[in-house]
Design an enzyme around this catalytic site. Structure first.
Site, PDB file in Angstrom:
ATOM      1  N   ARG A  38      74.699   8.870  53.554  1.00 13.13           N
ATOM      2  CA  ARG A  38      74.410   8.601  52.275  1.00 13.13           C
ATOM      3  C   ARG A  38      73.167   7.735  52.058  1.00 13.13           C
ATOM      4  O   ARG A  38      72.468   8.693  50.519  1.00 13.13           O
ATOM      5  CB  ARG A  38      75.319   7.798  51.235  1.00 13.13           C
ATOM      6  CG  ARG A  38      76.604   8.272  51.557  1.00 13.13           C
ATOM      7  CD  ARG A  38      77.869   7.089  51.030  1.00 13.13           C
ATOM      8  NE  ARG A  38      79.322   7.942  50.616  1.00 13.13           N
ATOM      9  CZ  ARG A  38      80.314   6.891  50.490  1.00 13.13           C
ATOM     10  NH1 ARG A  38      79.905   5.366  50.415  1.00 13.13           N
ATOM     11  NH2 ARG A  38      81.049   7.329  50.291  1.00 13.13           N
ATOM     12  N   LYS A 200     100.822  11.615  50.033  1.00 12.37           N
ATOM     13  CA  LYS A 200     101.695  11.602  49.593  1.00 12.37           C
ATOM     14  C   LYS A 200     101.184  12.531  48.018  1.00 12.37           C
ATOM     15  O   LYS A 200     100.060  12.902  47.399  1.00 12.37           O
ATOM     16  CB  LYS A 200     102.016  10.063  48.469  1.00 12.37           C
ATOM     17  CG  LYS A 200     101.769   8.631  49.598  1.00 12.37           C
ATOM     18  CD  LYS A 200     101.882   7.723  49.115  1.00 12.37           C
ATOM     19  CE  LYS A 200     102.603   6.205  49.314  1.00 12.37           C
ATOM     20  NZ  LYS A 200     102.694   5.367  48.538  1.00 12.37           N
ATOM     21  N   GLY A 352      87.455  11.664  51.716  1.00  8.80           N
ATOM     22  CA  GLY A 352      86.382  10.936  52.755  1.00  8.80           C
ATOM     23  C   GLY A 352      87.375  11.000  53.875  1.00  8.80           C
ATOM     24  O   GLY A 352      86.874  11.294  55.057  1.00  8.80           O
ATOM     25  N   GLY A 375      86.225  10.664  45.381  1.00  4.81           N
ATOM     26  CA  GLY A 375      87.097  10.572  43.909  1.00  4.81           C
ATOM     27  C   GLY A 375      86.505  11.071  43.123  1.00  4.81           C
ATOM     28  O   GLY A 375      87.250  11.383  42.043  1.00  4.81           O
TER      29      GLY A 375
END
Length: 395
Positions: A38, A200, A352, A375
């Protein structure tokens, strides 16, 4: 989306630039930065500003200190690494506001750089408290946001602060993210195939539904694949089942049928009797026997998915194909990564776990674009507006 970019800030010499970066990097117990990805991603924007003799004030969050100063979440260990990467001195301010910060910023020379302490040491940050945002804005002349990973958060340093600047621009990293991700959400070059994994169904159903609108096919892997297989009548043994959301699987199948799109599911599986790397494994086709659970896609599924990825022009990948953190169950994920690395298609990886898998396999430099915001990239692809981007100056 036409937002002001850093190149359009023409009069920045000797001006103070509040640069929001994402330095939420892993730091070990010895206060050492263990992954500089990053930091390196922010370098083009920082160097651009320094070369043009701006005074650069770096602002970032780190971890979740819950609005309180906490040495565990101090950004100070980042300074020496950043100095090495930039090849110049970087100052550090232990506070964001008040006399200490003001003096530190006043001492900045043109072409100088200072890193401010963790913005999340202040509860007003996540509350997007406007007085706090106004005080942050008072530190500088212009605002540049290069922290795509936090663009989906309406925080003081990403959204609130922009209301108190005449010009708020996106940095090079933010610009690159938008250039790669926005076309995927609206008009990707066909054939476009999306690969989606994860545990999920509920977590990924909105993404799957949106991608189905623009993709020619979906390849599904990971834990949620077993819920889709269950709906189709297959036995899944002890595999993970998102029992409360099976109706979402049925709805996606119905949508795919109405659009004449293909959803690919695993046809064979690497299974084990427990969620462990230390038990025997076997490959089964079709039904998974009772007492066993699926841990990875099998060799026939890998071949099927590789065939589906042949001759495509655009690929988006989010989520692993199996429990790649365990060596016995990483072949599916790594094989998909290798296929993308060898492809002539535009390849975009976001999220991620997929990013970790690509980097773990040493394939990062062979992917067209690896998103720095898991996200944020998913929110954008789901058709949601990102507050940190919406707030930037329109051109």
């Amino acid at each position: 989306m036409s937002k002001l970019t850093i190149e359009q800030l023409t009069d920045i010499e000797n001006k103070k630039i509040l640069l929001r970066v994402d330095f939420n990097v892993p730091i070990n117990d010895q206060k050492q930065v263990t992954d500089t990805t990053r930091l390196k991603a922010a370098l083009p924007t920082i160097r651009y500003l320094l070369k043009r003799k701006a005074k650069v004030i770096l602002l970032s969050h780190f971890g979740r200190p819950k609005g309180q100063p906490n040495d565990k979440y101090s950004l100070k260990p980042v300074v020496s690494v950043l100095e090495e990467l930039l090849g110049q001195e970087v100052s550090f301010s232990p506070t964001l506001l008040g006399s200490v910060a003001e003096v530190a910023i006043a001492n900045l020379k043109p072409g100088g750089c200072i890193l401010m302490e963790n913005v999340r040491f202040y509860p007003q940050e996540t509350d997007n408290e406007q007085q706090f945002a106004k005080e942050l804005a008072a530190l500088a002349d212009y605002y540049v946001n290069d922290a795509f990973g936090t663009a989906h958060r309406a925080h003081a340093s990403t959204e609130g602060v922009t209301h108190y600047f005449t010009k708020s621009a996106c940095g090079f990293l933010m610009k690159k993210e938008l250039e790669y991700l926005l076309p995927l959400a609206t008009s990707p070059e066909p054939p476009f195939v999306a690969i989606v994994g994860g545990a999920k169904v509920k977590d990924k159903i909105q993404l799957l539904s949106k991608l189905l609108d623009v993709a020619n096919a979906l390849l599904i892997g990971g834990g949620m694949a077993y819920s889709f297989l269950h709906v189709q009548g297959y036995k899944i043994g002890n595999s993970i089942l998102d029992a409360d959301n099976l109706h979402l699987c049925e709805e996606l199948f119905a949508k795919a049928k109405s659009q004449n799109k293909k959803i690919y599911l695993p046809i064979d599986h690497v299974v084990a009797t427990s969620f462990s790397n230390d038990v025997p494994t076997q490959i089964v086709e079709g039904d998974i026997p009772d007492g066993s659970l699926g841990m990875d896609i099998g060799p026939k599924t890998i071949a099927l998915y590789q065939q589906a990825l042949a001759n495509v022009k655009t690929v988006f990948w989010n989520g692993p194909m199996g429990v790649f953190e365990m060596s016995n169950f990483q072949k599916g994920t790594f094989s998909i990564g290798e296929t993308l690395a060898q492809s002539n298609a535009k390849t975009v990886v976001g999220g991620g776990d997929s990013v970790n898998a690509i980097n773990q396999a040493g394939l990062g430099d062979k992917i067209s674009h690896i998103s720095t915001g898991g996200g944020a990239s998913l929110e954008l692809l789901q058709g949601n507006k990102l507050p940190g981007i919406e707030a930037l100056t329109e051109v």
